[in-house]
Scaffold this motif. Structure first.
Motif, PDB file in Angstrom:
ATOM      1  N   THR A   1       0.825  -1.226   0.000  1.00 47.00           N
ATOM      2  CA  THR A   1       0.000   0.000   0.000  1.00 47.00           C
ATOM      3  C   THR A   1       0.846   1.259   0.000  1.00 47.00           C
ATOM      4  N   LYS A   2       1.983   1.232   0.682  1.00 44.04           N
ATOM      5  CA  LYS A   2       2.828   2.435   0.682  1.00 44.04           C
ATOM      6  C   LYS A   2       3.316   2.741  -0.727  1.00 44.04           C
ATOM      7  N   THR A   3       3.737   1.712  -1.393  1.00 48.11           N
ATOM      8  CA  THR A   3       4.215   1.912  -2.758  1.00 48.11           C
ATOM      9  C   THR A   3       3.069   2.405  -3.646  1.00 48.11           C
ATOM     10  N   GLU A   4       1.917   1.797  -3.460  1.00 48.77           N
ATOM     11  CA  GLU A   4       0.754   2.251  -4.246  1.00 48.77           C
ATOM     12  C   GLU A   4       0.507   3.742  -4.002  1.00 48.77           C
ATOM     13  N   ASN A   5       0.469   4.117  -2.702  1.00 48.21           N
ATOM     14  CA  ASN A   5       0.183   5.519  -2.385  1.00 48.21           C
ATOM     15  C   ASN A   5       1.213   6.455  -2.987  1.00 48.21           C
ATOM     16  N   SER A   6       2.456   6.010  -2.947  1.00 46.25           N
ATOM     17  CA  SER A   6       3.499   6.883  -3.459  1.00 46.25           C
ATOM     18  C   SER A   6       3.374   7.091  -4.970  1.00 46.25           C
ATOM     19  N   LEU A   7       2.657   6.186  -5.625  1.00 44.74           N
ATOM     20  CA  LEU A   7       2.553   6.276  -7.082  1.00 44.74           C
ATOM     21  C   LEU A   7       1.297   6.987  -7.565  1.00 44.74           C
TER      22      LEU A   7
ATOM     23  N   THR B   1      10.624   2.682  -2.310  1.00 44.36           N
ATOM     24  CA  THR B   1       9.515   2.529  -1.360  1.00 44.36           C
ATOM     25  C   THR B   1       9.177   1.058  -1.174  1.00 44.36           C
ATOM     26  N   LEU B   2       9.126   0.356  -2.292  1.00 46.85           N
ATOM     27  CA  LEU B   2       8.805  -1.068  -2.196  1.00 46.85           C
ATOM     28  C   LEU B   2       9.873  -1.804  -1.387  1.00 46.85           C
ATOM     29  N   ALA B   3      11.126  -1.499  -1.662  1.00 47.09           N
ATOM     30  CA  ALA B   3      12.213  -2.185  -0.948  1.00 47.09           C
ATOM     31  C   ALA B   3      12.087  -1.979   0.555  1.00 47.09           C
ATOM     32  N   ALA B   4      11.615  -0.792   0.949  1.00 47.15           N
ATOM     33  CA  ALA B   4      11.472  -0.532   2.378  1.00 47.15           C
ATOM     34  C   ALA B   4      10.222  -1.184   2.948  1.00 47.15           C
ATOM     35  N   GLU B   5       9.274  -1.469   2.081  1.00 43.10           N
ATOM     36  CA  GLU B   5       7.989  -1.969   2.544  1.00 43.10           C
ATOM     37  C   GLU B   5       7.959  -3.479   2.728  1.00 43.10           C
ATOM     38  N   ILE B   6       8.803  -4.192   2.003  1.00 40.07           N
ATOM     39  CA  ILE B   6       8.777  -5.652   2.072  1.00 40.07           C
ATOM     40  C   ILE B   6       9.832  -6.150   3.051  1.00 40.07           C
ATOM     41  N   THR B   7       9.633  -7.384   3.540  1.00 37.84           N
ATOM     42  CA  THR B   7      10.574  -7.945   4.513  1.00 37.84           C
ATOM     43  C   THR B   7      10.921  -9.385   4.143  1.00 37.84           C
ATOM     44  N   PRO B   8      11.572  -9.556   3.015  1.00 34.66           N
ATOM     45  CA  PRO B   8      11.878 -10.928   2.591  1.00 34.66           C
ATOM     46  C   PRO B   8      12.939 -11.571   3.479  1.00 34.66           C
TER      47      PRO B   8
ATOM     48  N   ILE C   1       9.857   5.963 -11.033  1.00 28.89           N
ATOM     49  CA  ILE C   1      10.056   4.508 -10.950  1.00 28.89           C
ATOM     50  C   ILE C   1      11.135   4.187  -9.916  1.00 28.89           C
ATOM     51  N   ASP C   2      12.191   4.954  -9.905  1.00 29.60           N
ATOM     52  CA  ASP C   2      13.245   4.752  -8.898  1.00 29.60           C
ATOM     53  C   ASP C   2      12.692   4.918  -7.488  1.00 29.60           C
ATOM     54  N   ASP C   3      11.876   5.963  -7.305  1.00 30.44           N
ATOM     55  CA  ASP C   3      11.257   6.173  -5.985  1.00 30.44           C
ATOM     56  C   ASP C   3      10.391   4.983  -5.594  1.00 30.44           C
ATOM     57  N   ALA C   4       9.603   4.519  -6.550  1.00 28.91           N
ATOM     58  CA  ALA C   4       8.705   3.401  -6.256  1.00 28.91           C
ATOM     59  C   ALA C   4       9.516   2.171  -5.858  1.00 28.91           C
ATOM     60  N   ARG C   5      10.620   1.949  -6.555  1.00 24.24           N
ATOM     61  CA  ARG C   5      11.494   0.821  -6.200  1.00 24.24           C
ATOM     62  C   ARG C   5      11.942   0.950  -4.756  1.00 24.24           C
TER      63      ARG C   5
ATOM     64  N   ILE D   1      14.410  -8.705  -7.033  1.00 22.87           N
ATOM     65  CA  ILE D   1      13.426  -9.150  -8.016  1.00 22.87           C
ATOM     66  C   ILE D   1      12.119  -8.399  -7.854  1.00 22.87           C
ATOM     67  N   ALA D   2      11.704  -8.229  -6.601  1.00 22.12           N
ATOM     68  CA  ALA D   2      10.449  -7.511  -6.378  1.00 22.12           C
ATOM     69  C   ALA D   2      10.548  -6.133  -7.028  1.00 22.12           C
ATOM     70  N   GLN D   3      11.665  -5.474  -6.825  1.00 19.61           N
ATOM     71  CA  GLN D   3      11.833  -4.134  -7.415  1.00 19.61           C
ATOM     72  C   GLN D   3      11.889  -4.202  -8.937  1.00 19.61           C
ATOM     73  N   ASN D   4      12.606  -5.195  -9.445  1.00 16.35           N
ATOM     74  CA  ASN D   4      12.724  -5.307 -10.903  1.00 16.35           C
ATOM     75  C   ASN D   4      11.382  -5.598 -11.562  1.00 16.35           C
ATOM     76  N   LEU D   5      10.592  -6.469 -10.918  1.00 16.73           N
ATOM     77  CA  LEU D   5       9.288  -6.773 -11.494  1.00 16.73           C
ATOM     78  C   LEU D   5       8.394  -5.529 -11.448  1.00 16.73           C
ATOM     79  N   LEU D   6       8.469  -4.819 -10.342  1.00 18.65           N
ATOM     80  CA  LEU D   6       7.677  -3.591 -10.249  1.00 18.65           C
ATOM     81  C   LEU D   6       8.065  -2.641 -11.380  1.00 18.65           C
ATOM     82  N   GLN D   7       9.345  -2.521 -11.564  1.00 18.79           N
ATOM     83  CA  GLN D   7       9.828  -1.641 -12.626  1.00 18.79           C
ATOM     84  C   GLN D   7       9.326  -2.098 -13.993  1.00 18.79           C
TER      85      GLN D   7
END
Ligand code: FES
Ligand code: FES
Lengths: 288, 746, 167
Positions: free
Chosen positions: A230-236, A252-259, A246-250, A273-279
């Motif tokens: 949701t954070k990444t969604e909101n940021s977009l 945000t996503l990296a900070a939002e997930i906890t793999p 796109i860099d920002d979204a990457r 990968i999560a960031q690359n797929l998002l991109q």
């Protein structure tokens, strides 16, 4: 090391009300057993902790897929085969059909159920990210009645769910009428078929005048449970998809997930990968 | 004369049984009163066994329990040495080492009993790497942790390196690989003092099991009987381990007085049985300005695991293959197999060669870059030719032309055009494609004097109906032994293939034709079958029952008359050392193998730079293997081997934690599915080999050697990333791609 | 863990139809259908390669759908119509897929073969003219370590040609 099947019980009540009654009478004593594609694997590995199950496989009323103007109702016992072969789902809910196709082989798809996939609550499950993107709701039933919950609120932690011991997942409800969104589903697994996901990303976005009007991003295998970013969604929302966005979204996503690291992959890889797929998804939105 | 069957794709002999589900594997067999056996294993890699506790709540008086104390003979699985115990008695040297055996008629109860046994083990420090083993951080095996070391010397390497214009160094590694036959290991045993010990099982080498059981029970050879059931794949994995499971089942049968069935589940099979030896290879190569390799200095180390098993033999093959099909005047190979506290590593198709060939073929692509030549040009300038010598000094007498084979492989794969086109198309795409190849050779049969020592025997018998029975201990495990022996015997006698039956390997009825390993079954044992069949014919001719000019319809009558007059009509043939083959085991020089298979494999890959995933898109396997006896079966061997090689290169990663395999499930140990293998095109060049049956050589292991390096060379061609280790997981490749991108940015 | 007396279930009796015959299985409800069919009906053509739904060696057809019998508890076979490899040939007359596997080298060690054949036969019943790509997808749940799959694809496609010529 195998379990001894002699110490597990599996009863077949003759209809759904009897199942619900048993669940209500001895809460926590019984658990539902559907297509067995997860539970039997645990049994084989000697890791099935609970011992007493109710066979719900024959509860036909939980297997229907029906459509109204505003929503699809998918019975929790609909198998992946049922899902991927359903004409309306194929047309309007492609991500879910993709997920169904990419779950196990044919034999698994014939026995694995959508409800089971949800109730098993694996963070690596393939369909839940698609369900999150579609704003799915769940219909839960018990002897006491029915309630509806937003699927996004259903998983509350690793293998934790908003589901009482006397309740069953009865149906998955998908709101219809989201035409014109750009969608994306990609599972990066251990191989091309029969794979467990290392990262799975499902997403959908509506663009207006080159900017993101609305967006859904959901991921598997990057957190204790399947998650909506949701954070990444909101940021977009409202953003134009240039390189900086796109860099920002990457980030945000990296900070939002906890793999995590496990025997299938590494936290580092999953995050990349999560960031690359998002991109990849965002770039595809930007170019159309 | 009937139409010869050699060279034709005669359908698999036991095909009908296999497609109808009637073929009998060990788990399909039941004996009256049979118990089920289970094994209690150490969870700890190294320690001292302090006690065994049998937990509450189980009817222990009904269960048969066996520990080391119950072994009637020697507590060891005798193979090359006797260092490996059948059951750990005082020390535990690897995780999953067997300590206690249990049997009961209720197979569910046995699972609970297995959980209820607790082993008290005092933990000792363990060794989990080649370096720690070599540094003797702990001494875990005899004086110095070294099972075996070898040295090959040709010319003067140091002088040649000093003079070479280029010296290229590199280090390469390969990981453990699980054989992953789809039928797990299993055995049924009957054993008692009166009749001795009989086992039926899934196995490659009946006489290995036979020898191990005789020592374990201290019984004479005739009291031991080993019967091979239909075997659901082996690939080396059922070469040495079946002796262990046979021993366990037999001990339980001996103590309980009942037949005992022991079948591993997949998790136990993967965790406890042998795998391909992990390896490390270092190369130092001297090259002249025009690309002539003048010195090869190779250092090759295998991780043998906790006990010797077959490590010295695997080391030997890996060592001899380490310098490849190249002509080089100065070669030094130093090699060793060392002990670690992993479960023993063992035989796996290719037997050490896939490891050292991977290193060499990766390295030569690096050499080519340094010298400024295309990879194929470098090979072309160095391929060994007839009359030149291999690293061990063996003069090549075969008429092989590796350049031609390479050109053939390039033609089939469109190598040159693709290499150019892909280089043009790759920039600007997130998917990078590449094409690469590897060239290699693989010796058929046992190394050096191995076949002389084995002195294998095969026997052929004719019945009074003119049917032929082939008796050998060489097993069918999918590779086609039954069919190929039938073709060979049929042609020797001018009969139809359908007149030949290959007898089920049973040490009570078949002679010792040696183990079913080392690509030796067709070339070595097949030749014995051919001679024995000719021996039968000779008997008929000599005694006047048959004339040379008679047609095949006269054969049955001749057999009947012979048998009426003289009794059984049999001939056997024993391997006789060839006067042309000389091997000096002390100096590792001479004719290492009677013949070689030669190959050039080309792989085309695509790498997704977003995910680091590599996919093999296309594959061409060109090889020279002598006369091809059965084209469909032979191509099937290659295709299957290539698929295993794809796994070795890209997917099959054994994840260890404290010496235990933790991804021991098919869900988590990843072998290729039907979606992961590329289209595979197989090409055979056929140069008949005089000492092989009808000119055939060995074939089974060859495809494992060339596949992985061809794929990884293609990955480098696609991405520019220099990969030095297999399996190449997406995790590793993505890291490398990221690092390369950062470098470009910086 | 010792057997807890309390939760010990009784064996259940399950009626089903197997390869065209009525059959009764008596087993613990959670026993694997794989074991019950092999042990009680001697249908040993069904193989076990993994016990975890990954290899497909135990594939059978249940009510017309391909399933892994290692993942089906016996209690769920009540009333089911089951076909195993033993029910694929028509007496001594092999199914086209079986014949093609023999002719085209689709079986080596044979342990994956029964499951592979059921998967292929099941595919052809849903899709009479599959492409090679469709065959690959349909067989992705059946692992083969021997053949590299190539000759299995060839066999299935050849069986299609034979079946078409016959019809
Ligand atoms: S044994 Fe059932 S899928 Fe492997
Ligand atoms: S033929 Fe052996 S696993 Fe397929």
């Amino acid at each position: 090391m195998r379990s001894s099947v002699a110490s597990f019980d599996l009863r077949t009540p003759h209809d759904l009300p009897s199942v619900l009654e048993l669940l209500a009478r001895e809460p926590g004593e019984w658990r539902p057993f559907a297509g067995g594609t997860d539970l039997m694997v645990l049994l084989e590995a000697g890791k099935l902790a609970h011992r007493r199950y109710l066979n719900i496989w024959n509860c036909r009323e939980l297997r229907n897929i029906s459509a109204s103007d505003s929503e699809m109702k998918i019975g929790a016992l609909a198998t992946y085969t049922d899902v991927k072969g359903h004409a309306i789902l194929q047309r309007e809910f492609e991500l879910l059909c993709r997920a169904a196709e990419e779950t196990g082989g044919i034999a698994t798809q014939n026995r694995g159920t959508l409800g089971g996939n949800i109730a098993n609550a694996s963070p690596a499950a393939d369909s839940p990210p698609a369900l999150l993107v579609y704003d799915a709701e769940l219909e839960l039933i018990s002897a006491g009645g029915t309630r509806r919950v937003l699927y996004a609120d259903f998983h509350t932690g690793y293998k934790k769910m908003n589901l009482r011991p006397d309740e069953l997942i009865a149906r998955i409800i998908l709101p219809r009428g989201r035409g014109g969104w750009k969608t994306y589903y990609r599972k990066v697994g251990t191989r091309r078929a029969q794979a467990i996901s290392k990262v799975c990303l499902a997403a959908a976005a509506k663009t207006e005048n080159g900017a993101i009007a609305d967006i859904r991003i959901a991921l598997g295998s990057v957190a204790p449970c399947v998650m909506r970013a949701t954070k990444t969604e909101n940021s977009l929302r409202g953003k134009r998809l240039d390189a900086a966005a796109i860099d920002d979204a990457r980030a945000t996503l990296a900070a939002e997930i906890t793999p995590i690291d496990d025997m299938r992959s590494t936290a580092r890889y999953r995050s990349r990968i999560a960031q690359n797929l998002l991109q990849e998804f965002l770039q595809s939105c930007a170019t159309t | 004369m009937t139409n010869p069957s050699i060279g034709r794709s005669i359908p698999r002999k036991e095909g009908r049984e296999k497609v109808t589900g009637r073929a009998r594997y060990v788990d399909d067999m039941t004996l009256p009163g049979m118990l089920f056996g289970a094994t209690v294993r150490s969870p700890i890699a190294r320690g001292r066994l302090r006690g065994i506790r049998f937990g509450e709540g189980l009817p222990w008086n009904e269960l048969t329990t066996v520990t080391a104390k119950d072994i009637p003979g020697k507590n060891s699985i005798v193979l090359l040495e006797d260092d490996q115990p059948c059951l750990a008695a005082e020390l535990v040297n690897h995780a999953e080492e067997a300590v206690v055996l249990l049997a009961h008629r209720d197979k569910y109860l046995i699972e609970e009993a297995r959980r209820a046994v607790q082993l008290e083990i005092e933990r000792l420090p363990a060794i989990f790497s080649i370096d720690d083993s070599l540094a003797c951080k702990e001494i875990i095996w005899r004086a110095d942790n070294v099972f075996k070391s070898l040295r090959v010397d040709k010319g003067d390497v140091d002088a040649a390196l000093a003079e070479a214009e280029f010296v290229v160094e590199g280090e390469y590694e390969t990981g453990a690989q699980e054989q992953l036959y789809i039928e797990p290991q299993g055995m049924i045993a009957e054993a008692n003092g009166r009749d001795g010990v009989t086992v039926w099982g899934s196995l490659q080498c009946p006489y290995y099991v036979h020898k191990a059981l005789a020592a374990l029970f201290a019984l004479p050879a005739e009291k031991i009987r080993v019967v091979q059931m239909e075997t659901g794949g082996g690939f080396g994995g059922k070469e040495e381990y079946p002796s262990m499971i046979a021993a366990h089942a037999a001990l339980l049968a001996w103590k309980s007085g009942r037949p005992v069935k022991m079948i591993y589940d997949r998790a136990e099979d993967m965790a406890a049985t042998t795998k391909r030896h992990p390896s490390r290879t270092r190369h130092r190569t001297g090259v002249t300005r025009d690309g002539k390799i003048v010195a090869m200095d190779i250092d090759f180390t295998l991780d043998g695991g906790a006990y010797m098993t077959l490590s010295p033999v695997v080391l030997s093959r890996g060592t001899i293959h380490a310098a490849g099909p190249y002509d080089c005047a100065n070669v030094r190979i130093r090699s060793r197999a060392v002990a670690t506290n992993f479960p023993p590593h063992g035989a796996f198709r290719g037997f050490g060669a896939p490891q050292s060939v991977f290193a060499l073929e990766r390295h030569l692509d690096q050499v080519a870059k340094v010298v400024g030549l295309a990879p194929d040009e470098l090979r072309r300038r160095n391929f060994v030719r007839e009359g030149q010598t291999l690293a061990v000094g063996q003069v090549v007498h075969e008429k092989i032309d590796m350049n031609e084979l390479m050109e053939r492989a390039f033609e089939l794969s469109g190598y040159r055009a693709k290499r150019e086109r892909l280089a043009r198309e790759n920039p600007g795409s997130t998917i990078k494609r590449g094409i690469g190849f590897a060239s290699f050779l693989h010796g058929a049969g046992f190394t050096g004097s191995g076949e002389d020592y084995l002195a294998s025997v095969a026997e052929v018998e004719a019945t009074s109906e003119g049917k032929i029975r082939v008796c050998a201990a060489s097993t069918e495990m999918g590779q086609g032994t039954n069919t190929i022996f039938s073709q060979i015997a049929a042609d020797a006698l001018g009969l139809e293939c359908s007149s030949v039956e290959v007898v089920q390997p049973d040490t009570a009825h078949v002679p010792n034709s040696g183990p079913t390993v080392a690509s030796r079954t067709c070339m070595i044992v097949g030749k014995l079958v051919e001679s024995a069949a000719l021996g039968v014919k000779q008997s008929l001719l000599q005694n006047g029952f048959l004339r040379e000019e008679d047609g095949h319809d006269a054969f049955a009558g001749a057999c009947r008359l012979y048998i009426e007059k003289f009794g059984p009509l049999r001939a056997s043939s024993r391997y006789s050392p060839s006067p042309e083959i000389h091997w000096d085991d002390a100096h590792y020089r001479g004719d290492a193998y009677g013949a070689y298979g030669w190959g050039v494999y080309v792989a085309e890959v695509s790498v997704d730079t977003l995910t680091g995933e590599t996919r093999v898109e296309d594959f061409v396997a060109a090889q020279e293997v002598g006369r091809v006896i059965n084209p469909v079966l032979a191509a099937g061997q290659i295709e299957g081997g290539v698929a295993q090689g794809v796994g070795f290169a890209l997917y099959e990663n054994v994840v260890w934690r404290d010496g235990r395999m933790i991804n021991n499930q098919m869900t988590n140990y990843i072998m290729p599915t039907s979606m992961d293998v590329p289209p595979i095109r197989v090409y055979f060049e056929e140069l008949p080999y005089a000492r092989g049956p009808a000119g055939a050589k060995g074939i089974g292991e060859l495809p494992l050697d060339g596949t992985a390096p061809a794929i990884i060379n293609a990955v480098e061609n696609a991405t520019g990333i220099v990969v030095r280790r297999v399996p190449l997981t997406p995790e590793i490749l993505l890291d490398a791609l990221d690092a390369a991108r950062e470098k470009v940015h910086a | 863990m010792p057997r807890a007396k309390r939760s010990m279930p009784e064996k259940v009796s399950v009626q089903c139809r197997v390869n065209g015959h009525d059959a009764t299985l008596l087993d613990f409800p959670m026993a694997r259908l794989l074991d019950a069919l092999r042990e009680q009906l001697s249908l040993t053509g069904i193989k076990e390669g993994c016990g975890e739904g990954e290899c497909g060696a135990c594939s059978i057809e249940m009510d017309g759908r391909l399933v892994n019998s290692c993942l089906v508890p016996v209690a769920q076979a009540e009333g089911a119509t089951i076909r195993t490899i033993e029910g694929v040939a028509d007496g001594e007359q092999l199914h086209e897929v079986q014949q093609a596997i023999i002719t085209h080298g689709g079986a080596q060690c044979g342990i994956c073969t029964p499951g592979m054949i059921l998967a292929a036969v099941n595919l052809l019943e849903h899709n009479g003219r599959p492409t090679e790509a469709e065959v690959r997808v349909a067989l992705a749940g059946n692992l083969c370590r021997c053949t590299g799959y190539t000759k299995i694809f060839e066999s299935v496609l050849a069986a299609v040609t034979v079946a078409e010529a016959r019809d």
